[in-house]
Design a protein around this motif. Structure first.
Motif, PDB file in Angstrom:
ATOM      1  N   TYR A 114       0.833  -1.203   0.000  1.00 45.32           N
ATOM      2  CA  TYR A 114       0.000   0.000   0.000  1.00 45.32           C
ATOM      3  C   TYR A 114       0.872   1.258   0.000  1.00 45.32           C
ATOM      4  O   TYR A 114       0.590   2.224  -0.716  1.00 45.32           O
ATOM      5  CB  TYR A 114      -0.912  -0.019   1.225  1.00 45.32           C
ATOM      6  N   MET A 115       1.930   1.239   0.821  1.00 44.33           N
ATOM      7  CA  MET A 115       2.831   2.382   0.866  1.00 44.33           C
ATOM      8  C   MET A 115       3.507   2.598  -0.482  1.00 44.33           C
ATOM      9  O   MET A 115       3.745   3.736  -0.898  1.00 44.33           O
ATOM     10  CB  MET A 115       3.893   2.145   1.938  1.00 44.33           C
ATOM     11  N   LEU A 116       3.806   1.500  -1.171  1.00 42.08           N
ATOM     12  CA  LEU A 116       4.518   1.595  -2.453  1.00 42.08           C
ATOM     13  C   LEU A 116       3.676   2.321  -3.499  1.00 42.08           C
ATOM     14  O   LEU A 116       4.194   3.159  -4.253  1.00 42.08           O
ATOM     15  CB  LEU A 116       4.897   0.194  -2.930  1.00 42.08           C
ATOM     16  N   TYR A 117       2.390   1.990  -3.555  1.00 45.80           N
ATOM     17  CA  TYR A 117       1.546   2.548  -4.612  1.00 45.80           C
ATOM     18  C   TYR A 117       0.573   3.615  -4.101  1.00 45.80           C
ATOM     19  O   TYR A 117       0.090   4.430  -4.898  1.00 45.80           O
ATOM     20  CB  TYR A 117       0.738   1.420  -5.274  1.00 45.80           C
ATOM     21  N   GLY A 118       0.271   3.609  -2.802  1.00 49.40           N
ATOM     22  CA  GLY A 118      -0.703   4.560  -2.288  1.00 49.40           C
ATOM     23  C   GLY A 118      -0.127   5.918  -1.938  1.00 49.40           C
ATOM     24  O   GLY A 118      -0.743   6.952  -2.216  1.00 49.40           O
ATOM     25  N   MET A 119       1.083   5.942  -1.348  1.00 48.45           N
ATOM     26  CA  MET A 119       1.667   7.215  -0.925  1.00 48.45           C
ATOM     27  C   MET A 119       1.934   8.161  -2.093  1.00 48.45           C
ATOM     28  O   MET A 119       1.720   9.373  -1.952  1.00 48.45           O
ATOM     29  CB  MET A 119       2.945   6.959  -0.136  1.00 48.45           C
ATOM     30  N   PRO A 120       2.416   7.689  -3.262  1.00 52.66           N
ATOM     31  CA  PRO A 120       2.576   8.632  -4.379  1.00 52.66           C
ATOM     32  C   PRO A 120       1.280   9.350  -4.746  1.00 52.66           C
ATOM     33  O   PRO A 120       1.296  10.531  -5.103  1.00 52.66           O
ATOM     34  CB  PRO A 120       3.065   7.727  -5.523  1.00 52.66           C
ATOM     35  N   LEU A 121       0.153   8.641  -4.656  1.00 55.15           N
ATOM     36  CA  LEU A 121      -1.124   9.293  -4.947  1.00 55.15           C
ATOM     37  C   LEU A 121      -1.433  10.369  -3.913  1.00 55.15           C
ATOM     38  O   LEU A 121      -1.959  11.438  -4.251  1.00 55.15           O
ATOM     39  CB  LEU A 121      -2.241   8.244  -4.975  1.00 55.15           C
ATOM     40  N   ILE A 122      -1.099  10.081  -2.648  1.00 54.69           N
ATOM     41  CA  ILE A 122      -1.312  11.086  -1.601  1.00 54.69           C
ATOM     42  C   ILE A 122      -0.453  12.310  -1.862  1.00 54.69           C
ATOM     43  O   ILE A 122      -0.884  13.456  -1.666  1.00 54.69           O
ATOM     44  CB  ILE A 122      -1.005  10.469  -0.222  1.00 54.69           C
ATOM     45  N   TYR A 123       0.789  12.095  -2.311  1.00 53.14           N
ATOM     46  CA  TYR A 123       1.667  13.226  -2.646  1.00 53.14           C
ATOM     47  C   TYR A 123       1.057  14.100  -3.737  1.00 53.14           C
ATOM     48  O   TYR A 123       1.140  15.328  -3.692  1.00 53.14           O
ATOM     49  CB  TYR A 123       3.022  12.701  -3.122  1.00 53.14           C
ATOM     50  N   ILE A 124       0.452  13.467  -4.713  1.00 47.09           N
ATOM     51  CA  ILE A 124      -0.107  14.220  -5.843  1.00 47.09           C
ATOM     52  C   ILE A 124      -1.235  15.139  -5.369  1.00 47.09           C
ATOM     53  O   ILE A 124      -1.320  16.308  -5.775  1.00 47.09           O
ATOM     54  CB  ILE A 124      -0.612  13.249  -6.932  1.00 47.09           C
ATOM     55  N   PHE A 125      -2.099  14.619  -4.501  1.00 48.25           N
ATOM     56  CA  PHE A 125      -3.277  15.400  -4.083  1.00 48.25           C
ATOM     57  C   PHE A 125      -2.936  16.419  -2.988  1.00 48.25           C
ATOM     58  O   PHE A 125      -3.517  17.497  -2.956  1.00 48.25           O
ATOM     59  CB  PHE A 125      -4.382  14.457  -3.602  1.00 48.25           C
ATOM     60  N   THR A 126      -2.017  16.057  -2.091  1.00 43.47           N
ATOM     61  CA  THR A 126      -1.712  16.976  -0.981  1.00 43.47           C
ATOM     62  C   THR A 126      -0.586  17.946  -1.337  1.00 43.47           C
ATOM     63  O   THR A 126      -0.494  19.018  -0.735  1.00 43.47           O
ATOM     64  CB  THR A 126      -1.307  16.184   0.266  1.00 43.47           C
ATOM     65  N   GLY A 127       0.278  17.556  -2.277  1.00 45.49           N
ATOM     66  CA  GLY A 127       1.418  18.412  -2.609  1.00 45.49           C
ATOM     67  C   GLY A 127       1.026  19.752  -3.173  1.00 45.49           C
ATOM     68  O   GLY A 127       1.780  20.728  -3.067  1.00 45.49           O
ATOM     69  N   THR A 128      -0.167  19.836  -3.756  1.00 43.06           N
ATOM     70  CA  THR A 128      -0.593  21.111  -4.352  1.00 43.06           C
ATOM     71  C   THR A 128      -0.950  22.149  -3.299  1.00 43.06           C
ATOM     72  O   THR A 128      -0.969  23.349  -3.585  1.00 43.06           O
ATOM     73  CB  THR A 128      -1.816  20.867  -5.260  1.00 43.06           C
ATOM     74  N   THR A 129      -1.226  21.705  -2.062  1.00 43.91           N
ATOM     75  CA  THR A 129      -1.644  22.649  -1.019  1.00 43.91           C
ATOM     76  C   THR A 129      -0.496  23.099  -0.122  1.00 43.91           C
ATOM     77  O   THR A 129      -0.643  24.092   0.596  1.00 43.91           O
ATOM     78  CB  THR A 129      -2.729  22.007  -0.131  1.00 43.91           C
ATOM     79  N   PHE A 130       0.617  22.390  -0.151  1.00 42.43           N
ATOM     80  CA  PHE A 130       1.730  22.709   0.737  1.00 42.43           C
ATOM     81  C   PHE A 130       2.684  23.703   0.085  1.00 42.43           C
ATOM     82  O   PHE A 130       2.903  23.679  -1.136  1.00 42.43           O
ATOM     83  CB  PHE A 130       2.492  21.443   1.120  1.00 42.43           C
ATOM     84  N   GLN A 131       3.279  24.566   0.925  1.00 38.94           N
ATOM     85  CA  GLN A 131       4.201  25.573   0.431  1.00 38.94           C
ATOM     86  C   GLN A 131       5.513  24.940  -0.046  1.00 38.94           C
ATOM     87  O   GLN A 131       5.830  23.795   0.290  1.00 38.94           O
ATOM     88  CB  GLN A 131       4.500  26.594   1.532  1.00 38.94           C
ATOM     89  N   ILE A 132       6.260  25.717  -0.796  1.00 44.21           N
ATOM     90  CA  ILE A 132       7.552  25.257  -1.308  1.00 44.21           C
ATOM     91  C   ILE A 132       8.470  24.853  -0.156  1.00 44.21           C
ATOM     92  O   ILE A 132       9.177  23.843  -0.226  1.00 44.21           O
ATOM     93  CB  ILE A 132       8.225  26.367  -2.150  1.00 44.21           C
TER      94      ILE A 132
END
Length: 388
Positions: free
Chosen positions: A224-242
């Motif tokens: 799950y970590m292998l394939y699920g975390m990248p998806l979380i990065y995609i959706f949450t990364g847009t809201t976090f600052q540089i």
């Protein structure tokens, strides 16, 4: 939320300020610039260094969980197909009793991630507060050492033209929205790649063969970590600052280095990395002319597991005189008595093996004493030469 997280935000502010002061002392610019970007990198290193003991506990808990996996599977098989509430409750109780018996829990390996979450969100809120703090409109005049002037320096610091306080969602409010979006996307891609590499390396090299069963809960979690975390990065990364993305990416790079060290020095027994390390140690021993397999140093521990103090030279001779010699076998076949002691693969009994270890230890002490005397004589000769 800032009221709840303020103590952690205050600590983070002081760590960043301390790293920034150190970088300025080393010659970097005091003000807006690269020093504040690297202060976030320094913050990550400080936090991860402090978490090394917790990482060691996580590793032990994960390995213990892998050892308990056969017992867990037995419990799951016992209650397989039983969907009623009583059976489910009994299954959970038996599994928790098994964890308590071995001094661990199913959540022990998740502790580092859980502890990092408050730090992560506190940094997010700190960078979010930088802009109103620099404009004097924040609910507090300062957060630790970060006052209005310092907040302005942080707000003006950029990563390849993208401000530390900018994100994809707020890119339009900055003078260079394209730079903000581009840098954020690149950082998110790098985060996904580094996380995927870490998880893939963990699954393929540092998990024992017994844990690679698709029905194993630990294996399912890693998958799950292998394939699920990248998806979380995609959706949450847009809201976090540089700045938060820099912290996140630095943490992933730290994980790669930490895991690489673990694979080379302390891999999980039974894993591919463990077999490679054992083969490497075997080659080193053969190159030194030693046996392929290292013998256990049983003489270092007594019956209770406590270390036995080494004997002095006089006491060693006295102890050696008390060692009973191994009786010779009678020549007459009729007088041959059946050997009741168990012999190992090396053809020796426990007493004979202990005798050999004792003799080898005495020889090692003798060589050590000879080297010590040689160094002492050399020092005396050098002293005489200088006096002359």
């Amino acid at each position: 939320m800032d009221t709840i997280l303020y103590p952690i935000m205050w600590i983070i502010a002081w760590i960043m300020s301390g790293v920034h002061s150190l970088l300025v002392t080393l010659g970097m610019n005091d003000g807006a610039g690269l020093a504040w970007v690297l202060s976030i990198v320094g913050l990550t290193i400080v936090v991860r260094a402090l978490m090394i003991p917790l990482f060691n506990k996580q590793t032990k808990a994960a390995r213990l969980g892998q050892q308990l996996n056969p017992e867990i599977q037995k419990i799951q098989k016992k209650y397989k197909g039983r969907k009623d509430q009583i059976s489910q409750q009994r299954q959970q109780e038996e599994m928790m009793a098994l964890y308590r018996e071995h001094g661990t829990s199913p959540f022990a390996s998740c502790m580092p991630a859980l502890i990092q979450m408050p730090i992560f969100f506190s940094l997010f809120r700190l960078l979010y507060a930088v802009l109103p703090l620099s404009q004097g409109s924040y609910m507090r005049p300062a957060i630790g050492p970060i006052d209005e002037k310092v907040a302005q320096h942080i707000a003006d610091s950029t990563v390849f033209g993208a401000p530390l306080t900018g994100s994809i969602g707020t890119a339009k409010s900055f003078s260079s929205p394209t730079a903000v979006i581009t840098v954020a996307v690149v950082l998110i891609i790098l985060m996904i790649l580094t996380l995927f590499f870490t998880q893939k390396q963990l699954m393929t090299k540092n998990m024992p063969d017994s844990a690679l069963d698709p029905s194993n809960p630990a294996y399912k979690m890693q998958k799950y970590m292998l394939y699920g975390m990248p998806l979380i990065y995609i959706f949450t990364g847009t809201t976090f600052q540089i700045g938060v993305l820099v912290y996140w990416l630095t943490g992933n790079i730290w994980n790669i280095g930490q895991q690489t060290w673990m694979l080379n020095n302390n891999p999980t027994p039974g894993s591919e990395a463990y077999r490679k390390r054992q083969e490497k140690l075997r080659r080193k021993r053969l190159a030194k002319g030693l046996p392929a397999e290292e013998e256990e140093n049983d003489f270092l521990a007594g019956p209770s597991g406590q270390r036995v103090q080494p004997l002095g030279k006089a006491r060693s001779k006295k102890a050696a005189s008390k060692v009973e010699p191994i009786p010779a076998m009678p020549e007459d076949e009729d007088e041959v008595v059946e050997d009741t002691e168990v012999r190992g693969l090396d053809g020796l009994t426990d007493a004979e093996r202990a005798q050999k270890r004792y003799e080898r230890r005495l020889a090692e002490r003798k060589r050590s004493q000879e080297k010590k005397n040689a160094r002492k004589n050399k020092q005396q000769n050098n002293k005489k030469d200088r006096n002359f």
